[in-house]
Design an enzyme around this catalytic site. Structure first.
Site, short mmCIF file in Angstrom:
data_model
loop_
_atom_site.label_atom_id
_atom_site.label_comp_id
_atom_site.label_asym_id
_atom_site.label_seq_id
_atom_site.Cartn_x
_atom_site.Cartn_y
_atom_site.Cartn_z
N GLY A 46 0.86 -1.18 0.10
CA GLY A 46 0.30 0.02 -0.04
C GLY A 46 0.95 1.21 0.05
O GLY A 46 1.91 1.14 0.40
N GLN A 51 3.07 10.08 1.31
CA GLN A 51 4.38 9.39 1.39
C GLN A 51 5.14 9.70 0.22
O GLN A 51 6.38 9.55 0.11
CB GLN A 51 3.86 7.97 1.36
CG GLN A 51 3.60 7.42 2.76
CD GLN A 51 3.34 5.99 2.57
OE1 GLN A 51 2.52 5.31 2.12
NE2 GLN A 51 4.45 5.18 3.13
N CYS A 93 6.17 -0.27 6.75
CA CYS A 93 5.90 0.84 6.07
C CYS A 93 7.16 1.38 5.14
O CYS A 93 8.22 1.62 5.45
CB CYS A 93 5.41 2.29 6.98
SG CYS A 93 5.06 3.57 6.25
N LEU A 94 6.79 1.82 3.94
CA LEU A 94 7.92 2.18 2.94
C LEU A 94 8.48 3.20 3.47
O LEU A 94 9.68 3.72 3.12
CB LEU A 94 7.11 2.56 1.58
CG LEU A 94 6.81 1.04 0.93
CD1 LEU A 94 6.15 1.33 -0.43
CD2 LEU A 94 7.92 0.06 0.83
N HIS A 135 -4.00 1.36 7.79
CA HIS A 135 -2.57 1.85 7.86
C HIS A 135 -2.64 3.17 6.97
O HIS A 135 -2.05 4.07 7.23
CB HIS A 135 -1.71 0.77 7.53
CG HIS A 135 -0.17 1.09 7.24
ND1 HIS A 135 0.83 0.67 8.09
CD2 HIS A 135 0.21 2.01 6.68
CE1 HIS A 135 1.92 1.26 7.71
NE2 HIS A 135 1.67 1.91 6.78
N GLU A 136 -3.31 2.77 5.71
CA GLU A 136 -3.02 3.96 4.68
C GLU A 136 -3.92 5.02 4.79
O GLU A 136 -3.64 6.22 4.66
CB GLU A 136 -3.41 3.45 3.22
CG GLU A 136 -2.61 2.25 2.67
CD GLU A 136 -1.01 2.38 2.94
OE1 GLU A 136 -0.69 3.49 2.91
OE2 GLU A 136 -0.32 1.40 3.10
N HIS A 139 -2.24 7.39 7.31
CA HIS A 139 -1.17 8.34 6.58
C HIS A 139 -2.02 9.48 6.21
O HIS A 139 -1.43 10.71 6.23
CB HIS A 139 -0.64 7.67 5.43
CG HIS A 139 0.55 6.78 5.62
ND1 HIS A 139 1.83 7.20 6.08
CD2 HIS A 139 0.68 5.43 5.30
CE1 HIS A 139 2.68 6.15 6.28
NE2 HIS A 139 2.07 5.05 5.79
NI NI Z 1 3.01 3.26 5.47
#
Ligand code: NI
Length: 172
Positions: A46, A51, A93-94, A135-136, A139
């Protein structure tokens, strides 16, 4: 398509609340496609627009099996129902590479969103898909998964990330 660079924690843009998308124009459509490409490139499941430094309520995700591709685009996603039942998953997480921590969230959610053609949808997510969309959406509200951890753990991870970012900068 353009490969977007991913912001790393700590970054003030990751703490901001993103704004609603009011018009799905060519810029937003291109953003969605570039985000999908970037997510696959970094083997993420995701990615949220903040991000990549765009403070708009856009999420892409694909939690399918490794050999399948089923990317989903969710514009202005909103959780309209969460299950009482919880699920514990070791999240990553990226924007916080190489860190994984167990986080507890509702096991299932119903989400209202707009797709890339501008149609309004409702979807019921389970398993990894449910964890990922929560999670997204976090963000989009300036929240990271490490914000669910205690202050000592969180501070430790943030220190580690600051060091990691310095090393990257020195490398190039
Ligand atoms: Ni993340």
């Amino acid at each position: 398509m353009t490969d977007l660079s991913i912001l790393l924690h700590p970054d003030v843009r990751l703490k901001k609340v993103s704004s609603q998308v009011t018009n799905i124009d060519e810029t937003i459509k291109k953003l969605c496609l570039d985000m999908i490409e970037t997510m696959y490139k970094y083997s993420g499941v995701g990615l949220a627009a903040p991000q990549v430094g765009v403070l708009k309520r856009v999420v892409v995700m694909d939690c399918s099996e490794l050999d399948e591709k089923n990317p989903k685009i969710l514009i202005n996603p909103e959780i309209i129902w969460s299950s009482e039942e919880k699920f514990v998953f070791e999240e990553g997480c990226l924007s916080i590479p190489e860190i994984r921590e167990k986080i507890t969230r509702p096991a299932e959610v119903k989400v209202k969103f707009t797709n890339i053609d501008g149609s309004l949808y409702e979807d019921h997510f389970k398993d990894l898909w449910a964890i990922c969309i929560q999670h997204e959406i976090d963000h989009l509200n300036g929240k990271l998964f490490i914000d669910y951890l205690g202050p000592i753990k969180r501070t430790f991870i943030t220190k580690k990330m600051k060091k990691y970012k310095k090393e990257i900068i020195n490398k190039y």
